[in-house]
Design a protein around this motif. Structure first.
Motif, PDB file in Angstrom:
ATOM      1  N   GLU A 686      36.890 -26.430  12.914  1.00 60.31           N
ATOM      2  CA  GLU A 686      36.900 -25.082  13.482  1.00 60.31           C
ATOM      3  C   GLU A 686      35.815 -24.227  12.838  1.00 60.31           C
ATOM      4  O   GLU A 686      35.111 -23.466  13.506  1.00 60.31           O
ATOM      5  N   VAL A 687      35.666 -24.355  11.521  1.00 56.91           N
ATOM      6  CA  VAL A 687      34.649 -23.612  10.774  1.00 56.91           C
ATOM      7  C   VAL A 687      33.253 -24.054  11.208  1.00 56.91           C
ATOM      8  O   VAL A 687      32.344 -23.225  11.360  1.00 56.91           O
ATOM      9  N   LEU A 688      33.071 -25.337  11.420  1.00 53.76           N
ATOM     10  CA  LEU A 688      31.757 -25.857  11.784  1.00 53.76           C
ATOM     11  C   LEU A 688      31.362 -25.465  13.203  1.00 53.76           C
ATOM     12  O   LEU A 688      30.222 -25.076  13.446  1.00 53.76           O
ATOM     13  N   TRP A 707      37.601 -33.813  20.059  1.00 54.06           N
ATOM     14  CA  TRP A 707      36.232 -33.712  20.571  1.00 54.06           C
ATOM     15  C   TRP A 707      35.222 -33.832  19.436  1.00 54.06           C
ATOM     16  O   TRP A 707      34.247 -34.587  19.522  1.00 54.06           O
ATOM     17  N   ALA A 708      35.436 -33.102  18.339  1.00 53.71           N
ATOM     18  CA  ALA A 708      34.526 -33.159  17.195  1.00 53.71           C
ATOM     19  C   ALA A 708      34.513 -34.548  16.563  1.00 53.71           C
ATOM     20  O   ALA A 708      33.468 -35.032  16.108  1.00 53.71           O
ATOM     21  N   GLN A 719      25.102 -31.877  17.104  1.00 49.71           N
ATOM     22  CA  GLN A 719      25.054 -31.418  18.489  1.00 49.71           C
ATOM     23  C   GLN A 719      26.102 -30.360  18.817  1.00 49.71           C
ATOM     24  O   GLN A 719      26.013 -29.711  19.863  1.00 49.71           O
ATOM     25  N   ILE A 720      27.097 -30.191  17.974  1.00 47.36           N
ATOM     26  CA  ILE A 720      28.217 -29.314  18.356  1.00 47.36           C
ATOM     27  C   ILE A 720      28.436 -28.164  17.381  1.00 47.36           C
ATOM     28  O   ILE A 720      29.429 -27.464  17.476  1.00 47.36           O
ATOM     29  N   GLN A 791      23.407 -27.282  27.154  1.00 45.84           N
ATOM     30  CA  GLN A 791      24.703 -27.802  27.576  1.00 45.84           C
ATOM     31  C   GLN A 791      25.733 -27.647  26.476  1.00 45.84           C
ATOM     32  O   GLN A 791      26.852 -27.200  26.710  1.00 45.84           O
ATOM     33  N   VAL A 792      25.370 -27.995  25.240  1.00 43.35           N
ATOM     34  CA  VAL A 792      26.322 -27.896  24.140  1.00 43.35           C
ATOM     35  C   VAL A 792      26.556 -26.443  23.756  1.00 43.35           C
ATOM     36  O   VAL A 792      27.645 -26.041  23.391  1.00 43.35           O
TER      37      VAL A 792
END
Length: 799
Positions: A686-688, A707-708, A719-720, A791-792
């Motif tokens: 969540e922090v990242l 997802w992560a 990428q995220i 997109q990301v």
């Protein structure tokens, strides 16, 4: 002696009354049965429906509304006599009912379209609403009798049901019921730890008796009708019906389910796998139900093992669409080592349904030596109101009310892990009706009792301050505060001073007369988080002090209040700095330091005493930041002492916030320190990513952690990341951070690191971020994570 005998007699009478209630069903405080348009009362079973011309005190309607339509001469009509009359509304009209006891109430509306004079009731189009919810919008009935059943939480002393014709149309109603519902029927804390259901409006979509016949309303203590499951089976050849009604044991000691939850006929019949006696059986039995897209659903599963010959014989899995909602379900253990004890389990769908089909499945457990069978006795599917307070698919707004109703948000979220994707529950926004002025004046509920740490009534405890005394946080450290002092500090609980809302109640900013700022958490008397959490919070925080744990300054239990007073944290929650609040974004170094501080607080809880303290509700909203952005772990209402030295776990009911909840703990109800580690791993991602743990727009099986983890395992975590961190994180620091989060989210607790190990890895990630390599500054800069793709950045989840 005589007084003692009277007391014994009182207890005996009370016990008899309680046993009588368990056996005979619920006695509603409010019961209104109206036969609309009828000139006389109508009997249905043992109930009498009052003609609404005789009950005209309930009805407020314009003069030109057509009323008292009677069609006793309907040919070939053998349905309920309630359908033989109707009341037609050509303008907006209201039924108003006095409510003697607040709480959940049934609203059942009966419709049958017939032709009368110039009115063809099948052409009617209208909406039905209460003060706070739209029940039906642009509704019409075609060629069949229909009962629409709702349950709403009534918090005021009246319930107003309004019928509003659509443009150039009219409304009608054949009959109506408004009846109190038992408090335990829909609880705030369901079996899977849900919060916020008690004030949600529900519409019954389906109520099904698996493996048995129709159960009519006369055979249900709450006048519900249960339909057979045959028409819903996807492959009837895989299913087998079983009936053993006499075996059902409503065990009073276990209190898993009463006859008000579901009747004996439901728990005594079931559908099981047809080849259950074949040890090689490996298939699911499935049912499919039509639902309204765009809504979330509360699904209630009813179980009762009336097929097993011995304990611990039956283990099976339960699925909702592609999700496992219960793995290796063992009814013997849940029923305190007894067979044939009814049990129910609630589950809320992850997000608004995108299709009009909902599939329920049961199948065998892969456990070694498990008996290859699976059962389901009953099922209820209930629609939940949307964020506008509406149960209608149309885009209707809740009508305004004379009461000062406001919207608050309660979130129900879910968790998942690897191959076992546990309960994933999406955010549900719903409207709570509150008479704020009355609550502010009263400030309490008479059902709440004063607290004393030593077990005596708190009003016997000496208070250090009188109501007129100037309060000082420094001089009043960890003392009981009088209500008047707290009231003054919060400007009489000024709504503009609210800094947060949680399951326990609202949190206010407070200022004592000496200028000390505090955070004041005032318990909501209607919250399910009450006395137990209040005691736990005080008990826990009075034991320990740590620079990375929020300090408890004091509490107040005057006038039946439950108020906790903490150090004021100037910068609010970690969550508020990540998304949704407009607070300044944190740098990567600041985020690492916050995570390190939180890890130190958790490490102290786990290791600072002979017996570890397990927080059980680790999440970004419970990590607070002071004026220097130092992190402090908060909210210990769900905390629990961990296992003794000679134990591996603590067996306990599941508590926590879904999305952060350890799925192994949810599955086995076995709590360890590693459950906190899992939750903290979710916080790290969540922090990242600076994204909510769950998002209603995501596919059903996806949440942020899952997802992560997919990106982490592909080696493409860069990428995220939060777009504000693009180009600012050193690759080695990100790599170490991602590996640490991944280990925290291991499927099984034994494979997860301790919080101490997590702490050391985070400190190392910070060192890598701050490290400078001489002569290579420019190269290091170009090696940092580049800009995110559009997109990301738009947070379109890639699978």
């Amino acid at each position: 002696m005589m007084g003692y005998r009277k007391f014994e007699l009182f207890i005996w009478v009370l016990s008899v009354l309680c046993l009588g209630w368990l056996s005979s069903g619920f006695n509603p405080a409010d019961i209104y049965l109206i036969d609309c348009g009828s000139p006389a009362n109508t009997s249905v079973g043992d109930r009498v429906y009052v003609a609404d011309n005789l009950a005209s005190k309930f009805l407020s309607t314009p003069k030109d509304v057509v009323a008292n339509i009677s069609l006793k001469s309907i040919t070939s009509f053998d349905d309920s006599p309630l359908y033989q009359t109707a009341r037609i509304f050509t303008e907006s009209s209201k039924y108003t009912f006095s409510i003697s006891q607040s709480g959940r109430h049934w609203i059942r509306l009966y419709f049958y379209p017939f032709v009368y004079g110039g009115y063809d009731l099948s052409k009617a189009k209208f909406s039905v609403s209460t003060q706070n919810h739209v029940l039906l919008g642009d509704f019409s009935v075609q060629n069949a009798s229909l009962v629409k059943e709702f349950s709403v939480n009534v918090t005021s002393d009246s319930l107003v049901i309004t019928f509003t014709p659509s443009k150039n149309s009219f409304a009608f109603l054949n009959a109506m019921e408004v009846v109190s519902v038992p408090d335990q029927l829909i609880t705030d804390d369901a079996n899977n730890g849900l919060h916020g259901l008690t004030t949600q409006a529900l519409e019954t979509s389906w109520r099904v008796n698996m493996g048995g016949p129709t159960v009519s309303f006369e055979k249900d203590t709450l006048w519900r009708t249960w339909v057979p499951d045959q028409s819903f089976l996807v492959n009837a050849n895989l299913a087998k019906n079983v009936s053993n009604i006499a075996a059902v044991n409503y065990d009073v000691g276990s209190a898993l389910a009463t006859k008000d939850i579901a009747p004996q006929t439901v728990y005594g019949t079931l559908t099981e796998m047809k080849s259950a006696d074949d040890p090689n059986s490996n298939f699911n039995v499935s049912w499919e139900f039509t639902v309204d897209p765009g809504f979330q659903y509360l699904v209630r599963f009813h179980f009762c093992d009336v097929v097993s010959k011995s304990l611990y014989q039956l283990y099976f899995n339960v699925y909702l669409d592609s999700l496992i909602v219960a793995r290796d379900l063992d009814l013997s253990t849940l029923a305190t080592n007894k067979l044939a004890v009814p049990y129910y389990m609630d589950y809320v769908t992850t997000s608004a349904a995108v299709s009009n089909k909902l599939r329920i499945s049961i199948g065998p457990s892969p456990l070694n030596n498990a008996y290859h069978n699976a059962i389901l006795n009953g099922l209820e599917i209930m629609k939940l109101n949307n964020s506008a307070g509406s149960l209608s698919g149309a885009n209707f707004l809740v009508p305004s009310s004379n009461s000062s109703a406001k919207s608050n948000v309660v979130v129900i979220v879910g968790a998942s892990v690897g191959s076992f994707i546990a309960v994933v529950l999406a955010a549900i926004l719903f409207v709570l009706c509150r008479r704020r002025k009355r609550l502010a004046d009263q400030g309490h509920s008479k059902t709440w009792l004063p607290l004393s740490i030593n077990g005596t009534n708190s009003h016997t405890m000496g208070s250090k301050y009188s109501y007129g005394t100037t309060a000082s946080a420094a001089s009043n450290y960890s003392y009981r505060f009088p209500f008047g002092v707290v009231q003054e500090a919060t400007n009489n609980f000024d709504e503009s001073w609210v800094i947060g809302i949680g399951g326990f109640g609202k949190v206010y900013k407070g200022v004592f007369n000496d200028g000390t700022k505090v955070a004041v958490k005032r318990g909501n008397p209607r919250s399910q988080q009450g006395l137990a959490e209040f005691r736990t919070e005080i008990g826990m925080l009075s034991q320990f002090r740590h620079r990375h744990l929020v300090s408890l300054i004091g509490y107040c239990d005057d006038e039946s209040e439950m108020i906790l007073i903490y150090d004021y944290m100037e910068n609010g929650t970690l969550k508020s700095h990540l998304y949704g609040s407009g607070h300044p974004s944190l740098s990567w170094k600041q985020r690492l330091e916050v995570c390190i501080g939180a890890a130190r607080g958790l490490h102290y809880l786990h290791t600072g005493y002979a017996i570890p303290i397990i927080h059980r509700d680790v999440k970004s909203a419970n990590i607070l930041l002071d004026e220097n952005l130092m992190a402090k772990v908060a909210d210990f209402g769900l905390s629990k002492t961990g296992p003794e030295i000679n134990q591996t776990h603590v067996s306990t009911a599941v508590k926590g916030s879904f999305g952060y909840l350890d799925p192994e703990y949810f599955r086995r109800q076995q709590l360890t320190e590693k459950s906190d580690v899992y939750s903290f791993g979710v916080v790290l991602f969540e922090v990242l990513c600076a994204r909510p743990v769950l998002d209603p727009s995501l596919p059903m099986e996806m949440n942020l952690a899952l997802w992560a983890m997919k990106w982490q395992k592909k080696g493409q975590l860069e990428q995220i990341i939060d777009s504000t961190l693009a180009g600012k994180i050193r690759p080695d620091s990100l790599r170490k951070f991602g590996e640490t989060a991944e280990k925290c989210l291991a499927d099984y607790g034994v494979h997860r690191p301790s919080v101490g190990d997590v702490l050391r890895n985070l400190e190392y990630a910070l060192q890598l971020q701050e490290a400078e390599i001489p002569g290579d500054a420019e190269e290091n800069s170009t090696n940092m994570i580049g800009e995110l793709s559009p997109q990301v950045n738009n947070f379109n989840y890639v699978r």
